[in-house]
Design an enzyme around this catalytic site. Structure first.
Site, PDB file in Angstrom:
ATOM      1  N   ARG A   1      -9.176  -0.199   3.711  1.00 55.69           N
ATOM      2  CA  ARG A   1      -8.304   0.781   3.045  1.00 55.69           C
ATOM      3  C   ARG A   1      -6.930   0.196   2.782  1.00 55.69           C
ATOM      4  O   ARG A   1      -6.211   0.660   1.899  1.00 55.69           O
ATOM      5  CB  ARG A   1      -8.101   2.006   3.963  1.00 55.69           C
ATOM      6  CG  ARG A   1      -9.232   2.984   3.970  1.00 55.69           C
ATOM      7  CD  ARG A   1      -8.837   4.198   4.786  1.00 55.69           C
ATOM      8  NE  ARG A   1      -7.429   4.493   4.562  1.00 55.69           N
ATOM      9  CZ  ARG A   1      -6.598   4.971   5.473  1.00 55.69           C
ATOM     10  NH1 ARG A   1      -7.017   5.229   6.673  1.00 55.69           N
ATOM     11  NH2 ARG A   1      -5.341   5.203   5.181  1.00 55.69           N
TER      12      ARG A   1
ATOM     13  N   ARG B   1       0.552  14.368  12.946  1.00 61.28           N
ATOM     14  CA  ARG B   1       1.006  14.172  11.568  1.00 61.28           C
ATOM     15  C   ARG B   1       1.165  15.485  10.776  1.00 61.28           C
ATOM     16  O   ARG B   1       0.548  15.672   9.722  1.00 61.28           O
ATOM     17  CB  ARG B   1       0.079  13.198  10.832  1.00 61.28           C
ATOM     18  CG  ARG B   1      -0.138  11.918  11.595  1.00 61.28           C
ATOM     19  CD  ARG B   1      -0.927  10.905  10.825  1.00 61.28           C
ATOM     20  NE  ARG B   1      -0.114  10.177   9.861  1.00 61.28           N
ATOM     21  CZ  ARG B   1      -0.579   9.242   9.054  1.00 61.28           C
ATOM     22  NH1 ARG B   1      -1.832   8.917   9.063  1.00 61.28           N
ATOM     23  NH2 ARG B   1       0.225   8.623   8.211  1.00 61.28           N
TER      24      ARG B   1
ATOM     25  N   LYS C   1       0.831  -1.215   0.000  1.00 66.03           N
ATOM     26  CA  LYS C   1       0.000   0.000   0.000  1.00 66.03           C
ATOM     27  C   LYS C   1       0.861   1.259   0.000  1.00 66.03           C
ATOM     28  O   LYS C   1       0.685   2.146  -0.835  1.00 66.03           O
ATOM     29  CB  LYS C   1      -0.902   0.009   1.244  1.00 66.03           C
ATOM     30  CG  LYS C   1      -1.556   1.343   1.520  1.00 66.03           C
ATOM     31  CD  LYS C   1      -2.445   1.319   2.736  1.00 66.03           C
ATOM     32  CE  LYS C   1      -1.813   1.738   4.035  1.00 66.03           C
ATOM     33  NZ  LYS C   1      -1.562   3.172   4.211  1.00 66.03           N
ATOM     34  N   ASN C   2       1.819   1.317   0.946  1.00 63.62           N
ATOM     35  CA  ASN C   2       2.547   2.576   1.125  1.00 63.62           C
ATOM     36  C   ASN C   2       3.544   2.859   0.008  1.00 63.62           C
ATOM     37  O   ASN C   2       4.097   3.951  -0.067  1.00 63.62           O
ATOM     38  CB  ASN C   2       3.205   2.612   2.502  1.00 63.62           C
ATOM     39  CG  ASN C   2       2.153   2.788   3.596  1.00 63.62           C
ATOM     40  OD1 ASN C   2       1.006   3.133   3.301  1.00 63.62           O
ATOM     41  ND2 ASN C   2       2.529   2.538   4.838  1.00 63.62           N
TER      42      ASN C   2
ATOM     43  N   CYS D   1      -5.198   8.085   8.787  1.00 65.54           N
ATOM     44  CA  CYS D   1      -5.654   7.583  10.085  1.00 65.54           C
ATOM     45  C   CYS D   1      -5.377   8.601  11.179  1.00 65.54           C
ATOM     46  O   CYS D   1      -4.337   9.276  11.172  1.00 65.54           O
ATOM     47  CB  CYS D   1      -4.909   6.287  10.439  1.00 65.54           C
ATOM     48  SG  CYS D   1      -5.488   4.850   9.538  1.00 65.54           S
TER      49      CYS D   1
ATOM     50  N   ASP E   1       3.821   0.482  12.169  1.00 62.27           N
ATOM     51  CA  ASP E   1       2.607  -0.094  11.566  1.00 62.27           C
ATOM     52  C   ASP E   1       2.366  -1.541  12.011  1.00 62.27           C
ATOM     53  O   ASP E   1       1.294  -2.087  11.777  1.00 62.27           O
ATOM     54  CB  ASP E   1       2.692  -0.038  10.028  1.00 62.27           C
ATOM     55  CG  ASP E   1       2.737   1.390   9.519  1.00 62.27           C
ATOM     56  OD1 ASP E   1       2.394   2.310  10.284  1.00 62.27           O
ATOM     57  OD2 ASP E   1       3.136   1.599   8.352  1.00 62.27           O
TER      58      ASP E   1
HETATM   59  N1  EPU Z   1       6.395  14.202  11.052  1.00 61.42           N
HETATM   60  C1  EPU Z   1       6.497  15.534  11.369  1.00 61.42           C
HETATM   61  N2  EPU Z   1       6.571  16.427  10.344  1.00 61.42           N
HETATM   62  C2  EPU Z   1       6.511  16.050   9.043  1.00 61.42           C
HETATM   63  C3  EPU Z   1       6.422  14.678   8.733  1.00 61.42           C
HETATM   64  C4  EPU Z   1       6.356  13.779   9.773  1.00 61.42           C
HETATM   65  O1  EPU Z   1       6.539  15.907  12.528  1.00 61.42           O
HETATM   66  O2  EPU Z   1       6.553  16.917   8.167  1.00 61.42           O
HETATM   67  C5  EPU Z   1       6.298  13.202  12.118  1.00 61.42           C
HETATM   68  C6  EPU Z   1       4.915  12.555  12.106  1.00 61.42           C
HETATM   69  O3  EPU Z   1       3.986  13.283  12.865  1.00 61.42           O
HETATM   70  C7  EPU Z   1       5.191  11.204  12.665  1.00 61.42           C
HETATM   71  C8  EPU Z   1       6.621  10.894  12.203  1.00 61.42           C
HETATM   72  O4  EPU Z   1       7.187  12.148  11.869  1.00 61.42           O
HETATM   73  O5  EPU Z   1       5.188  11.280  14.056  1.00 61.42           O
HETATM   74  C9  EPU Z   1       6.717   9.960  11.019  1.00 61.42           C
HETATM   75  O6  EPU Z   1       5.959  10.429   9.943  1.00 61.42           O
HETATM   76  P1  EPU Z   1       6.254  10.029   8.441  1.00 61.42           P
HETATM   77  O7  EPU Z   1       6.242  11.269   7.633  1.00 61.42           O
HETATM   78  O8  EPU Z   1       7.436   9.134   8.367  1.00 61.42           O
HETATM   79  O9  EPU Z   1       4.963   9.185   8.094  1.00 61.42           O
HETATM   80  P2  EPU Z   1       4.016   9.328   6.854  1.00 61.42           P
HETATM   81  O10 EPU Z   1       4.790   9.522   5.625  1.00 61.42           O
HETATM   82  O11 EPU Z   1       2.918  10.268   7.186  1.00 61.42           O
HETATM   83  C10 EPU Z   1       4.059   6.786   6.242  1.00 61.42           C
HETATM   84  C11 EPU Z   1       3.021   5.719   6.121  1.00 61.42           C
HETATM   85  C12 EPU Z   1       2.503   5.355   7.504  1.00 61.42           C
HETATM   86  C13 EPU Z   1       3.670   4.900   8.371  1.00 61.42           C
HETATM   87  C14 EPU Z   1       4.776   5.974   8.388  1.00 61.42           C
HETATM   88  C15 EPU Z   1       6.014   5.544   9.150  1.00 61.42           C
HETATM   89  C16 EPU Z   1       2.028   6.236   3.984  1.00 61.42           C
HETATM   90  C17 EPU Z   1       0.861   6.719   3.228  1.00 61.42           C
HETATM   91  N3  EPU Z   1       1.913   6.228   5.300  1.00 61.42           N
HETATM   92  O12 EPU Z   1       3.382   7.882   6.844  1.00 61.42           O
HETATM   93  O13 EPU Z   1       1.608   4.284   7.317  1.00 61.42           O
HETATM   94  O14 EPU Z   1       3.222   4.685   9.679  1.00 61.42           O
HETATM   95  O15 EPU Z   1       5.154   6.318   7.051  1.00 61.42           O
HETATM   96  O16 EPU Z   1       6.512   4.385   8.599  1.00 61.42           O
HETATM   97  O17 EPU Z   1       3.032   5.832   3.417  1.00 61.42           O
HETATM   98  C18 EPU Z   1      -0.164   2.831   7.851  1.00 61.42           C
HETATM   99  O18 EPU Z   1       0.073   2.241   6.780  1.00 61.42           O
HETATM  100  O19 EPU Z   1      -0.942   2.376   8.720  1.00 61.42           O
HETATM  101  C19 EPU Z   1       0.500   4.115   8.097  1.00 61.42           C
HETATM  102  C20 EPU Z   1       0.082   4.973   9.018  1.00 61.42           C
END
Ligand code: EPU
Length: 417
Positions: free
Chosen positions: A396, A121, A22-23, A116, A304
């Site tokens: 999802r 985030r 998915k990701n 979610c 995750d």
């Molecule tokens: N963060 C910030 N500022 C930013 C970006 C992130 O403070 O600009 C913080 C977030 O709040 C969080 C941490 O950094 O606490 C990690 O966030 P990251 O940006 O790495 O996560 P993401 O890109 O929003 C993706 C996956 C998530 C998975 C995370 C970590 C997708 C669509 N989502 O999220 O997947 O948990 O990386 O591996 O790729 C899931 O599949 O259930 C899911 C939530």
């Protein structure tokens, strides 16, 4: 409203074939619009997050042909226009269109993404990346207008290794003038998959999968075909199912290295795992030992899979401790596990799981995707009937979860009430 009904106790045996990640797929689809020709992506999972991205593509005027697990995207007819709030909010990954449209047209208008509800985030690191490449960001409530006269390579040090910010910066830098360096980049396999896709289109990206990524912008990206890597989180969820109630349950079509942080933990607990080239076979064993887990970016233990493994920790003897370091609100599954008979206490970002406890089927709620997966796992071992509501969260992210678990022996059905 869909619900899932599970009657627990059935042994799981046979084979579960893992779908595309998915990701990874949710980033590859927006990335495809950076080329003006056809991009063909194989092994795309059939989940509602992909439907939501296709809706955005179609709204923008791209040609989208979907045939089973293959998607062909023709971006030659795209019109760059504001993406409405409703579809921006459907999922987190909508913000990969922020970077893809900015990279392609030097202008994008859209809303703060959805996803979610597991923590704040923020997207400050993504915006930091955009600004480092010369973009101007105007915020109006949760609406963003991002423009650039010219996108020029820049130096971006991410305050934390964010998956989203790393991919977003790569997408903007792919066609910017000059070289961009991302320091403290996230190292997740999905990032490597996206970089390989862009390189297949003619981009110049080196270092994906390490903490320093170097992108030298090119003028044009061309057509290509590409394959989504297997979903390591889906794989991990079913591996945990095997540890809970498997009898030689084979989880196939995986990259074993991608699930090593999980399998090594399971071996510590006492789970029996046989590893093949692209599969593992898992069986339930007796007398699991408690353990401690701290969630981290790849190659550490993934957040995750934190909620899914909690179900297994309820079956381990002793006190297990989970430290969640990525999200502030990723323990919403605990209330429902406790309702089913678990003994879990939360203190700040730590959960303490006292085991083993017997779980009983109850009515529970999937508050988010992985919380839902955790409750499905709990339902598989609980006595009696478990009814999970709010299961759209689960659908999802897990392709054909009902059929996949049903085919290996689970009593599970989707109720449309
Ligand atoms: N963060 C910030 N500022 C930013 C970006 C992130 O403070 O600009 C913080 C977030 O709040 C969080 C941490 O950094 O606490 C990690 O966030 P990251 O940006 O790495 O996560 P993401 O890109 O929003 C993706 C996956 C998530 C998975 C995370 C970590 C997708 C669509 N989502 O999220 O997947 O948990 O990386 O591996 O790729 C899931 O599949 O259930 C899911 C939530």
């Amino acid at each position: 409203m869909n619900k899932i009904r599970i009657v627990g106790g059935n042994k799981l045996t046979g084979e579960i074939k893992i779908s595309g990640a998915k990701n990874s797929a949710v980033a590859l689809i927006p990335a495809a619009i950076l080329c003006d020709e056809d991009a063909t992506i194989y092994n795309v999972p059939n989940i509602s997050d992909i439907d939501a991205l296709n809706e955005i593509l179609e709204y923008l005027g791209a040609g989208v042909k979907r045939d089973g697990e293959t998607i062909k995207i023709d971006s030659s007819s795209i019109v760059n226009k504001k993406i409405p709030k409703g579809i921006s909010k459907k999922l987190r990954a909508s913000y990969y269109f922020m970077s893809a449209l900015l990279g392609k047209y030097k202008k994008v208008e859209m809303y703060f993404p959805g996803g979610c509800s597991i923590g704040a985030r923020p997207i400050d690191q993504t915006l930091k990346g955009f600004k480092a490449l010369g973009a101007k960001v105007k915020e109006d409530g949760d609406k963003y207008t991002i423009t650039a006269d010219e996108l020029k390579g820049g130096y971006v040090y991410l305050d934390m290794p964010s998956v989203g910010a790393t991919i977003n910066t790569i997408l903007v830098a792919a066609k910017a003038k000059g070289t961009t360096i991302i320091e403290n980049a996230a190292k997740e396999p999905e990032i490597v998959n996206v970089a390989t896709f862009l390189n297949n289109m003619g981009a110049k990206i080196v270092g994906a999968g390490t903490s320093q990524i170097k992108i030298t912008g090119v003028d044009k990206l061309h057509k290509c075909v590409h394959e989504v890597i297997p979903d390591r989180i889906e794989a991990g969820t079913y591996i945990i199912a095997g540890a809970l109630i498997g009898e030689r349950l084979k989880i196939s079509n995986i990259i074993t290295e991608h699930v090593e942080s999980l399998t090594s933990k399971l071996i510590e607990i006492g789970v029996k795992i046989e590893e093949g080239e692209d599969y593992v076979i898992v069986s339930r064993a007796d007398n699991y030992k408690s353990t401690n887990i701290k969630t981290l970016g790849y190659p550490g233990y993934p957040t995750d899979l934190q909620q899914p493994i909690t179900t297994l920790l309820t079956q381990c003897t002793g006190v297990s401790e989970i430290e969640e370091t990525v999200y502030e609100r990723r323990f919403q599954n605990v209330e429902y596990l406790n309702k089913m008979g678990a003994e879990i206490k939360i203190n700040d970002n730590k959960a303490f799981i006292y085991g083993p406890t017997k779980l009983k089927g109850k009515s529970v709620t999937a508050t988010d995707l992985r919380a839902g997966a955790c409750l499905v796992l709990a339902g598989l071992i609980a006595t009696g009937e478990t009814i999970i509501d709010n299961v759209d969260h689960i659908l999802r992210g897990y392709e054909n979860i009902i059929k996949k678990l049903g085919d290996v022996g689970a009593e599970i059905e989707l109720l449309d009430i």
